[in-house]
Scaffold this active site. Sequence first.
Site, PDB file in Angstrom:
ATOM      1  CE  LYS A 176     -54.325  50.883  33.942  1.00  0.00           C
ATOM      2  NZ  LYS A 176     -53.801  49.398  34.595  1.00  0.00           N
ATOM      3  N   GLY A 219     -55.424  47.745  23.819  1.00  0.00           N
ATOM      4  CA  GLY A 219     -54.712  46.712  24.605  1.00  0.00           C
ATOM      5  C   GLY A 219     -56.068  45.415  23.594  1.00  0.00           C
ATOM      6  CB  SER A 220     -56.639  42.210  25.520  1.00  0.00           C
ATOM      7  OG  SER A 220     -58.132  43.173  26.280  1.00  0.00           O
ATOM      8  CD  GLU A 267     -56.153  52.255  18.006  1.00  0.00           C
ATOM      9  OE1 GLU A 267     -55.833  50.941  16.727  1.00  0.00           O
ATOM     10  OE2 GLU A 267     -56.319  52.856  16.487  1.00  0.00           O
ATOM     11  CB  CYS A 289     -51.124  45.112  18.155  1.00  0.00           C
ATOM     12  SG  CYS A 289     -50.498  46.754  17.742  1.00  0.00           S
ATOM     13  CD  GLU A 315     -53.309  40.010  19.595  1.00  0.00           C
ATOM     14  OE1 GLU A 315     -54.265  40.065  20.463  1.00  0.00           O
ATOM     15  OE2 GLU A 315     -53.161  40.648  19.192  1.00  0.00           O
TER      16      GLU A 315
END
Length: 500
Positions: free
Chosen positions: A194, A247-248, A270, A304, A402
């Site tokens: 996805k 992702g977040s 992650e 990231c 972030e």
Amino acid sequence: MADRVTRTYQDWLAAAAALSPETRLFIDGRFTEAASGETFETTSPRDGSVLARVAAAGVDDVDRAVQAARAAFDDGRWRELSPKERKRIMLRWAELIRAHAEELALLDTLEMGKPIAESLRVDAGGTADTIAWYAEAIDKSYGELAPAPPDALAMITREPLGVIGAVVPWNYALLIASWKLAPAIATGNSVVLKPAEQTSLAALVLARLATEAGLPDGVLNVVPGLGEVAGQALGRHADVDKIAFTGSAAVARLFQVYAGESNGKQIAVEAGGKSPQLVLPDADIPAAASAVAWGIFYNAGQTCNAGSRLIVHASVKDRLLAEIVKVTGETFRLGDPLDPATVLGPIVDRAQHEKVLGYIATGVAAGAKVVLGGDVGDAAATFVQPTILDVVSNDDVVAREEIFGPVLAVITYDGDVDEGVRLANDTEYGLVASVWTRDITVAHQTARRLRAGTVWINTFDASDVITPFGGFKATGAGRDKSLHALDSYTALKTTWIDLT
Ligand code: NAD
């Protein structure tokens, strides 16, 4: 075609104008519309134009993809091929990616805004390299024999898990996908990928090329769609064995909930970072300055492992900041990402652009001194100038959250190395860190104390598929890359044989 730029700006503009990308889902070896017929827009941050309408996978489509993946796994059409044959197919796939590097890079640059030279080198080139590297590992992985008594033989082997759901972000859309697809497929699993809403198109080409290379139908399926619909459907699917997510941190936790509320599938996440670059008084200042600038401004800070916090000793701060400002001015040429001379492209989309500008305003309101940038740049596109904020404290919002933009928070300390380490570790994340010093003993001692999945000494962002990547604390659980990633897509099996 090589993974370096051979075309001119005019060539890329012409290629972009002629673009007619595939926009359908890829399930069971063929392109197909979403069952509902629904689509969503993908736009370019270059100018806000609509690039295409992409099929939006719904719950039914995700289920179709999972069923195809399950059927491919169950009948052994891939995992039961000889290791040599699987290696051959994956190597062919890597070669096809190299041959189509320009097509892949163009799609990525148009959707995400990454400078074309980097899309070619890092995303297209890195994806081919990753797939080839794991292909090579297939016929070099061995099982184990346990020290069983003489009248028994106890074997320990690794088996693929089954159906893997890979959910990835937009910032390195192809590369991060490859960190999951390559070890998962190399070990015999089937995958449903996805992609992020912002970057679906190159992933569809990747799947087409896999089929061309000979990957059996159903082994790799791609379901573009909205996170809360297609992502959630994959996360909650009862027949998915593992989710590999990047992702977040907020969405990572949703996947842990989805798993707990469905079939207890494995989850590797992650998530983000707020990574420190710790500069001690004896550091090589020009070298540190260049690494700090690249560490935060590369990919417009949408990385990231961006080195978004500079923890610098007061005695070298002014010299270091002056040097960073100089390097940045000389290097980070802002412009159209299709121009091979561009080093700094726009921010991925309007929402992220506003978020980054909001953070800059918050930092300034809290008393941060603007050392560099701070303004918007070209208002027609989503540019943000490289920005350096000399903050009041490590507790300021811009030093804690972030930002995912080209914004460096500078935190000053004037005590000993312990204070520097304390500040570096004072974050909810733990992805990467660096320490800059000429003293090798201090460097090693400090590296041990920095709580991060990767610590760099006198460098930043040095990496390859050969070493693991991931982090501690809120950054997540699990590691991509290296041979260890093969373990995360397999389970250990014991076979005990009675020899009497
Ligand atoms: P995101 O979490 O918003 O989206 C990531 C993926 O999750 C996308 O495919 C998205 O469609 C999907 N998603 C979103 N909401 C969902 C939901 N409710 N249910 C299920 N799926 C959902 O992240 P992003 O904005 O695409 O990427 C930026 C983030 O990714 C940053 O926080 C960054 O630090 C992180 N990141 C981490 C690493 C790493 O290796 N640690 C690498 C790259 C990016």
